[in-house]
Scaffold this active site. Sequence first.
Site, PDB file in Angstrom:
ATOM      1  N   TYR A 163      -5.135   0.687  12.686  1.00  0.00           N
ATOM      2  CA  TYR A 163      -4.255  -0.290  12.036  1.00  0.00           C
ATOM      3  C   TYR A 163      -3.987   0.101  10.585  1.00  0.00           C
ATOM      4  CZ  TYR A 163      -1.995  -4.852  11.810  1.00  0.00           C
ATOM      5  OH  TYR A 163      -1.071  -5.863  11.700  1.00  0.00           O
ATOM      6  N   LYS A 170      -1.409  -6.841   5.617  1.00  0.00           N
ATOM      7  CA  LYS A 170      -1.625  -8.157   6.217  1.00  0.00           C
ATOM      8  C   LYS A 170      -2.676  -8.968   5.446  1.00  0.00           C
ATOM      9  CE  LYS A 170       1.198  -7.936   9.796  1.00  0.00           C
ATOM     10  NZ  LYS A 170       2.398  -8.803   9.904  1.00  0.00           N
TER      11      LYS A 170
END
Length: 262
Positions: A163, A170
């Site tokens: 990720y 995020k």
Amino acid sequence: MTRPDPLVANLLRGKKGLVIGIANDQSIAWGCAKAFHALGAEVAVTYLNEKARPHVEPLARQIDAPLFLPLDVLQDGQNEAVFDRIAETWGHLDFVLHSIAFSPREALGGRVVDVAKPGFLTTMDVSCWSFIRTAHLAEPLMKNGGTLFTMSYYGAQAVVENYNIMGVAKAALEAAVRYIAAELGPKGIRVHAISPGPLATRAASGIPEFDALLDKAREKAPARSLVTIEDVGMATAFLALDAARLITGDTLFIDGGYHIID
């Protein structure tokens, strides 16, 4: 599309909202748009560019979207143009769903410690700052309060393999949700980060070994099931109800409980 129970079909009747980020019929934003519409809301829809338009326009027609507008947040003035049009047409706004994120392949595919400044800035621009700007533009239209939604992921709070820099973006996005919730709360504006479990969306296709992540989520989640865009949509739509007016400022997981498992 399945007709909703008559008891809930009008729960958002009279509400007007904007959905940003539909790419196709597998998009989380599409699941949310369908749910808002099913509960009686009018929903304006954006599309990224002319290449994306043929994939999004039929969906906008399915929910009788009164406004269908181009929006590429990397293009100066487009975000402002969308909100100007909403102001001219409706004069107010009750909810906004922001469901966009992007990282250049070279930034997403490498280590966080190695990311180049241009890739980092682009990732943050689209994935975090665009939500902050959206909240700024929505605020004056939410004259009687409202709800702002953005989409996050578990990789904001824990390291998820592959990720990478998106997890950093995020995390910043979730922090922005808390600060904006505190700032706009006195005006009756709630702010939510929605964190679905892994979904086979177009955006997720850029994450290496994503199929393995889906398998892991299915095996480990207490519900033993992957989340669907419809699951995310209905849970999100609930938070737009007046009944949820005192829920704000948090990251809400819709993942079958996956985030509680080590």
